[in-house]
Design a protein around this motif. Structure first.
Motif, PDB file in Angstrom:
ATOM      1  N   VAL A 114     -53.956   1.734   9.691  1.00 52.18           N
ATOM      2  CA  VAL A 114     -52.871   1.952  10.644  1.00 52.18           C
ATOM      3  C   VAL A 114     -51.704   2.570   9.875  1.00 52.18           C
ATOM      4  CG1 VAL A 114     -51.280   0.953  12.328  1.00 52.18           C
ATOM      5  CG2 VAL A 114     -53.599   0.019  12.098  1.00 52.18           C
ATOM      6  N   THR A 115     -51.407   3.810  10.220  1.00 54.30           N
ATOM      7  CA  THR A 115     -50.331   4.574   9.581  1.00 54.30           C
ATOM      8  C   THR A 115     -49.043   4.377  10.370  1.00 54.30           C
ATOM      9  OG1 THR A 115     -51.858   6.244   8.735  1.00 54.30           O
ATOM     10  CG2 THR A 115     -49.558   6.905   9.001  1.00 54.30           C
ATOM     11  N   ARG A 116     -47.956   4.109   9.648  1.00 57.86           N
ATOM     12  CA  ARG A 116     -46.665   3.920  10.322  1.00 57.86           C
ATOM     13  C   ARG A 116     -45.642   4.956   9.864  1.00 57.86           C
ATOM     14  NH1 ARG A 116     -42.173  -0.999   9.805  1.00 57.86           N
ATOM     15  NH2 ARG A 116     -40.951  -0.399  11.639  1.00 57.86           N
ATOM     16  N   TYR A 117     -45.003   5.568  10.851  1.00 62.75           N
ATOM     17  CA  TYR A 117     -43.817   6.390  10.608  1.00 62.75           C
ATOM     18  C   TYR A 117     -42.630   5.636  11.200  1.00 62.75           C
ATOM     19  CZ  TYR A 117     -46.674  10.383   9.172  1.00 62.75           C
ATOM     20  OH  TYR A 117     -47.539  11.226   8.491  1.00 62.75           O
ATOM     21  N   PHE A 118     -41.745   5.183  10.318  1.00 65.93           N
ATOM     22  CA  PHE A 118     -40.614   4.338  10.724  1.00 65.93           C
ATOM     23  C   PHE A 118     -39.662   5.090  11.652  1.00 65.93           C
ATOM     24  CE2 PHE A 118     -36.383   2.384   9.534  1.00 65.93           C
ATOM     25  CZ  PHE A 118     -36.583   1.224  10.271  1.00 65.93           C
ATOM     26  N   GLY A 119     -39.301   4.435  12.744  1.00 61.35           N
ATOM     27  CA  GLY A 119     -38.445   5.077  13.745  1.00 61.35           C
ATOM     28  C   GLY A 119     -36.992   4.660  13.706  1.00 61.35           C
ATOM     29  N   GLY A 120     -36.623   3.825  12.721  1.00 67.69           N
ATOM     30  CA  GLY A 120     -35.221   3.462  12.573  1.00 67.69           C
ATOM     31  C   GLY A 120     -34.844   2.099  13.110  1.00 67.69           C
ATOM     32  N   ILE A 121     -35.750   1.438  13.802  1.00 67.96           N
ATOM     33  CA  ILE A 121     -35.459   0.115  14.366  1.00 67.96           C
ATOM     34  C   ILE A 121     -36.354  -0.921  13.679  1.00 67.96           C
ATOM     35  CG2 ILE A 121     -35.478  -1.321  16.456  1.00 67.96           C
ATOM     36  CD1 ILE A 121     -35.092   1.251  18.078  1.00 67.96           C
ATOM     37  N   MET A 122     -35.724  -1.948  13.104  1.00 61.41           N
ATOM     38  CA  MET A 122     -36.469  -3.007  12.433  1.00 61.41           C
ATOM     39  C   MET A 122     -37.214  -3.839  13.473  1.00 61.41           C
ATOM     40  SD  MET A 122     -35.679  -2.429   9.268  1.00 61.41           S
ATOM     41  CE  MET A 122     -36.136  -3.912   8.375  1.00 61.41           C
ATOM     42  N   LEU A 123     -38.445  -4.201  13.164  1.00 57.17           N
ATOM     43  CA  LEU A 123     -39.269  -4.950  14.118  1.00 57.17           C
ATOM     44  C   LEU A 123     -39.336  -6.437  13.823  1.00 57.17           C
ATOM     45  CD1 LEU A 123     -42.320  -2.530  14.565  1.00 57.17           C
ATOM     46  CD2 LEU A 123     -40.241  -2.670  15.925  1.00 57.17           C
ATOM     47  N   GLY A 124     -39.014  -6.833  12.602  1.00 50.10           N
ATOM     48  CA  GLY A 124     -39.160  -8.230  12.226  1.00 50.10           C
ATOM     49  C   GLY A 124     -40.615  -8.556  11.953  1.00 50.10           C
ATOM     50  N   ALA A 125     -40.870  -9.705  11.329  1.00 48.06           N
ATOM     51  CA  ALA A 125     -42.234 -10.070  10.936  1.00 48.06           C
ATOM     52  C   ALA A 125     -43.168 -10.169  12.142  1.00 48.06           C
ATOM     53  CB  ALA A 125     -42.226 -11.389  10.165  1.00 48.06           C
ATOM     54  N   GLY A 126     -42.720 -10.880  13.179  1.00 49.87           N
ATOM     55  CA  GLY A 126     -43.550 -11.025  14.365  1.00 49.87           C
ATOM     56  C   GLY A 126     -43.831  -9.695  15.045  1.00 49.87           C
ATOM     57  N   GLY A 127     -42.807  -8.849  15.093  1.00 50.78           N
ATOM     58  CA  GLY A 127     -42.962  -7.529  15.696  1.00 50.78           C
ATOM     59  C   GLY A 127     -43.931  -6.660  14.928  1.00 50.78           C
ATOM     60  N   LEU A 128     -43.890  -6.771  13.598  1.00 47.30           N
ATOM     61  CA  LEU A 128     -44.819  -5.995  12.770  1.00 47.30           C
ATOM     62  C   LEU A 128     -46.256  -6.450  12.991  1.00 47.30           C
ATOM     63  CD1 LEU A 128     -42.870  -5.725   9.385  1.00 47.30           C
ATOM     64  CD2 LEU A 128     -43.434  -3.851  10.939  1.00 47.30           C
ATOM     65  N   VAL A 129     -46.456  -7.757  13.037  1.00 43.30           N
ATOM     66  CA  VAL A 129     -47.806  -8.283  13.271  1.00 43.30           C
ATOM     67  C   VAL A 129     -48.365  -7.747  14.582  1.00 43.30           C
ATOM     68  CG1 VAL A 129     -49.156 -10.356  13.776  1.00 43.30           C
ATOM     69  CG2 VAL A 129     -47.518 -10.368  11.879  1.00 43.30           C
ATOM     70  N   ARG A 130     -47.552  -7.790  15.637  1.00 44.10           N
ATOM     71  CA  ARG A 130     -48.011  -7.301  16.942  1.00 44.10           C
ATOM     72  C   ARG A 130     -48.262  -5.796  16.914  1.00 44.10           C
ATOM     73  NH1 ARG A 130     -44.171 -11.154  18.488  1.00 44.10           N
ATOM     74  NH2 ARG A 130     -42.515  -9.586  18.636  1.00 44.10           N
ATOM     75  N   ALA A 131     -47.389  -5.060  16.230  1.00 46.85           N
ATOM     76  CA  ALA A 131     -47.515  -3.606  16.175  1.00 46.85           C
ATOM     77  C   ALA A 131     -48.777  -3.183  15.421  1.00 46.85           C
ATOM     78  CB  ALA A 131     -46.286  -2.986  15.520  1.00 46.85           C
ATOM     79  N   TYR A 132     -49.024  -3.817  14.279  1.00 50.32           N
ATOM     80  CA  TYR A 132     -50.229  -3.452  13.514  1.00 50.32           C
ATOM     81  C   TYR A 132     -51.506  -3.924  14.211  1.00 50.32           C
ATOM     82  CZ  TYR A 132     -47.712  -1.358   9.674  1.00 50.32           C
ATOM     83  OH  TYR A 132     -46.928  -0.506   8.920  1.00 50.32           O
ATOM     84  N   THR A 133     -51.402  -5.032  14.927  1.00 52.42           N
ATOM     85  CA  THR A 133     -52.526  -5.477  15.748  1.00 52.42           C
ATOM     86  C   THR A 133     -52.829  -4.439  16.817  1.00 52.42           C
ATOM     87  OG1 THR A 133     -52.073  -7.834  15.383  1.00 52.42           O
ATOM     88  CG2 THR A 133     -53.355  -7.256  17.344  1.00 52.42           C
ATOM     89  N   ASP A 134     -51.789  -3.992  17.515  1.00 54.55           N
ATOM     90  CA  ASP A 134     -51.968  -2.986  18.572  1.00 54.55           C
ATOM     91  C   ASP A 134     -52.516  -1.681  18.009  1.00 54.55           C
ATOM     92  OD1 ASP A 134     -50.988  -4.828  20.358  1.00 54.55           O
ATOM     93  OD2 ASP A 134     -49.015  -3.882  20.586  1.00 54.55           O
ATOM     94  N   GLY A 135     -52.024  -1.292  16.835  1.00 57.53           N
ATOM     95  CA  GLY A 135     -52.513  -0.057  16.207  1.00 57.53           C
ATOM     96  C   GLY A 135     -53.978  -0.144  15.837  1.00 57.53           C
ATOM     97  N   ALA A 136     -54.383  -1.306  15.310  1.00 54.81           N
ATOM     98  CA  ALA A 136     -55.790  -1.496  14.940  1.00 54.81           C
ATOM     99  C   ALA A 136     -56.685  -1.477  16.176  1.00 54.81           C
ATOM    100  CB  ALA A 136     -55.962  -2.816  14.187  1.00 54.81           C
TER     101      ALA A 136
END
Length: 210
Positions: free
Chosen positions: A98-120
């Motif tokens: 899962v490749t990430r290009y940062f968009g300028g808004i911090m997601l926090g730990a929980g947000g990152l977990v959900r985002a990488y889950t969704d990407g996978a």
């Protein structure tokens, strides 16, 4: 060898955007740990400018080769969620990035977990989930007088076929599921009253339902 296992048809990719960050999920079937690492390195080269290229893979009949990488994201927020998606789906011999290009808004730990889950999940769905089933080659060699009956009975039984060769005799390549191969040989022997010359070949995986 496993009689059946789930994997991806792949390769495939899909992008999701979460709070202006782009998450591009990639999934590919792999047979070895080396193939998995090579695929991950390929995506990293493709996205050298990305903020992160996080990954995980599961390889082996007993899932004996597993690895996850956060690639600079906070520990446990990227690679582990990707790995958990693979394991939750019961997939084997698959690598996901899962490749990430940062968009300028911090997601926090929980947000990152959900985002990488969704990407996978997106990458795996794009690659397509399939089930591979182990079959055995059984070559049935018969005289032409038997061919019509054998062909009809094979179709009636729903046996997977791999082609027919016509020479002075007819050889039909049959592909029963490996656990049913011995019973199949006994059945074809009985059907042809022992007239068929039967040769067993390799064990090969085929996609279920195709």
């Amino acid at each position: 060898m496993l009689e059946r296992y789930s994997t991806v048809r792949g390769p495939g990719s899909e992008e999701v955007v979460i709070k202006k960050s782009r998450f591009i999920g990639y999934a590919k079937p792999v047979e070895t740990e080396e193939e998995a690492v090579s695929f991950i390195d390929e995506i990293k080269r493709l996205h050298r400018a990305a903020t992160h290229n996080c990954s995980a893979y599961v390889v082996g009949e007993r899932d004996q080769h597993q690895k996850a990488s956060d690639d600079g994201e906070p520990s446990g927020t990227a690679g582990k969620p990707i790995l958990e998606v693979i394991k939750h789906k019961g997939l084997k011999n698959v690598a996901v990035v899962v490749t990430r290009y940062f968009g300028g808004i911090m997601l926090g730990a929980g947000g990152l977990v959900r985002a990488y889950t969704d990407g996978a999940v997106a990458g795996i769905e794009a690659a397509g989930e399939i089930v591979k089933v182990l079959h055995r080659e059984v070559f049935v060699d018969v005289d032409y007088t038997w061919y019509g009956k054998v062909e009809n009975e094979l179709h009636g039984r729903g046996t997977r076929l791999g082609g027919t060769e016509f020479t002075d005799r007819v050889t039909v390549k049959c592909l029963p599921v490996v656990s049913e191969a011995d019973a199949f040989v006994a059945w074809i022997t009985d059907l042809t009253q022992g007239q068929a010359v039967i040769t067993e070949g390799e064990e090969l995986y085929y996609i279920e339902g195709e």
